[in-house]
Enzyme design. Structure first.
Site, PDB file in Angstrom:
ATOM      1  N   HIS A  82       1.578 -25.724  20.878  1.00 42.07           N
ATOM      2  CA  HIS A  82       2.314 -26.854  20.298  1.00 42.07           C
ATOM      3  C   HIS A  82       1.824 -28.212  20.816  1.00 42.07           C
ATOM      4  O   HIS A  82       1.749 -29.174  20.056  1.00 42.07           O
ATOM      5  CB  HIS A  82       3.807 -26.713  20.572  1.00 42.07           C
ATOM      6  CG  HIS A  82       4.431 -25.591  19.792  1.00 42.07           C
ATOM      7  ND1 HIS A  82       4.474 -25.576  18.413  1.00 42.07           N
ATOM      8  CD2 HIS A  82       5.008 -24.426  20.193  1.00 42.07           C
ATOM      9  CE1 HIS A  82       5.066 -24.467  18.002  1.00 42.07           C
ATOM     10  NE2 HIS A  82       5.391 -23.751  19.062  1.00 42.07           N
TER      11      HIS A  82
ATOM     12  N   HIS B 131       1.074 -15.480  13.884  1.00 44.18           N
ATOM     13  CA  HIS B 131       2.197 -16.324  14.284  1.00 44.18           C
ATOM     14  C   HIS B 131       1.727 -17.714  14.725  1.00 44.18           C
ATOM     15  O   HIS B 131       2.392 -18.717  14.477  1.00 44.18           O
ATOM     16  CB  HIS B 131       3.042 -15.674  15.380  1.00 44.18           C
ATOM     17  CG  HIS B 131       4.273 -16.466  15.646  1.00 44.18           C
ATOM     18  ND1 HIS B 131       5.402 -16.371  14.862  1.00 44.18           N
ATOM     19  CD2 HIS B 131       4.521 -17.481  16.531  1.00 44.18           C
ATOM     20  CE1 HIS B 131       6.293 -17.257  15.272  1.00 44.18           C
ATOM     21  NE2 HIS B 131       5.785 -17.944  16.289  1.00 44.18           N
TER      22      HIS B 131
HETATM   23 ZN   LIG Z   1       6.493 -19.823  16.783  1.00 45.60          ZN
END
Ligand SMILES: [Zn+2]
Length: 295
Positions: free
Chosen positions: A258, A231
């Site tokens: 992120h 993922h």
């Molecule tokens: Zn994700």
């Protein structure tokens, strides 16, 4: 270079936003130019043209314009990147891309069903030409030249069910569809209260995320033994997709997320001495062959 693409037919999707908790309807419409554009129909059609300058990290990747946002774009953008869809209008009646089942598989299925349309315009690839490493508190992403787009990702969690997982994949349609897209997002029960106090994870549930208590997974079974690191690869593809071009080179991420992904994206747009545009037909033919073989 390769030909630009869009989809053949409109795609309608509906679902819950994992952070907002709200139900969102989303309509993907073919476009012949203009890049990928999100359009908020609940805000008088306010448009967010996808590009790194409006992207922020906040437990997902968020596009921000005029104080409004489109949240959790990464799984959809990863899917569009893989299929080479450069031009698309995405109409939404709310602020977040539906999380679906927590993976990119529903987006893959929708695009395969709608079909891909080739456009006359051409897209250059970005080829990495020099190595670099970006550190953030001991976590890092390094990248270096290689003749295909490849990702190596390593995660380390002090949790008996995850621990250390590391994988390398050449990023192409086949690997994406079978090895990466079905991997679901994950979270820890101990973080839920804290996240919800911040207005995050309000839509997270056992139906759209792998949820872990102190020792194990509390919902169902894994799709892959190392679904967690897969993922993370999906998330990185979605963030690199903000660059707006096919990529050629190897990205190696260690305990990233992120925020670090976006640092790499911003570094690349500000440091053109580390890459060049690839515009020869070899790349075009390679992608074309790949495409024909797998679709
Ligand atoms: Zn994700």
């Amino acid at each position: 270079m390769r030909e630009e693409r869009t989809i053949q037919k409109e795609i309608f999707l509906s679902g819950i936003g994992i952070h907002s908790g709200k139900r969102i309807d989303m309509l993907l419409k073919p476009a012949t130019s203009g890049g990928i554009v999100f359009r908020r129909t609940d805000l008088d059609n306010l448009e967010f043209k996808v590009n790194p300058h409006i992207a922020r990290a906040n437990y997902s990747t968020v596009l921000i314009k005029d104080g409004y946002q489109i949240r959790t774009v990464e799984h959809l953008l990863a899917t569009l990147y893989i299929f080479g869809i450069d031009n698309l209008i995405i109409e939404m009646n709310g602020e977040e891309v539906p999380i679906m089942d927590g993976s990119a598989a529903p987006f893959v299925q929708a695009i395969l069903k709608a079909g891909i349309k080739l456009l006359p315009s051409k897209k250059k690839a970005i080829r990495l030409t020099k190595p670099f490493i970006i550190n953030e508190n001991g976590n890092y992403i390094e990248f270096y030249p290689e003749n295909e787009f490849k990702i190596t990702y390593t995660i380390e969690f002090d949790h008996p069910f995850i621990q250390t997982q590391s994988l390398t994949f050449p990023i192409n349609i086949k690997n994406f569809v079978t090895e990466i897209a079905p991997a679901r997002t994950f979270g820890f029960l101990k973080d839920v209260k804290k996240l919800r106090a911040k207005g995050l994870a309000l839509g997270g549930s056992l139906e759209n995320a792998l949820v872990l208590d102190d020792n194990s997974l509390i919902n169902g079974s894994l799709r892959y033994p190392d679904e967690f690191v897969r993922h993370k690869i999906l998330d990185l593809i979605g963030d690199l997709a903000l660059l707006g071009h096919p990529l050629i080179g190897h990205f190696k991420a260690f305990r990233a997320g992120h925020s670090l992904h976006l640092k790499v994206v911003n570094f690349l747009i500000n440091s053109q001495e580390f890459w060049k545009y690839e515009d020869n037909e070899i790349i075009y033919n390679f992608l074309k062959t790949l495409n024909n073989k797998n679709l």
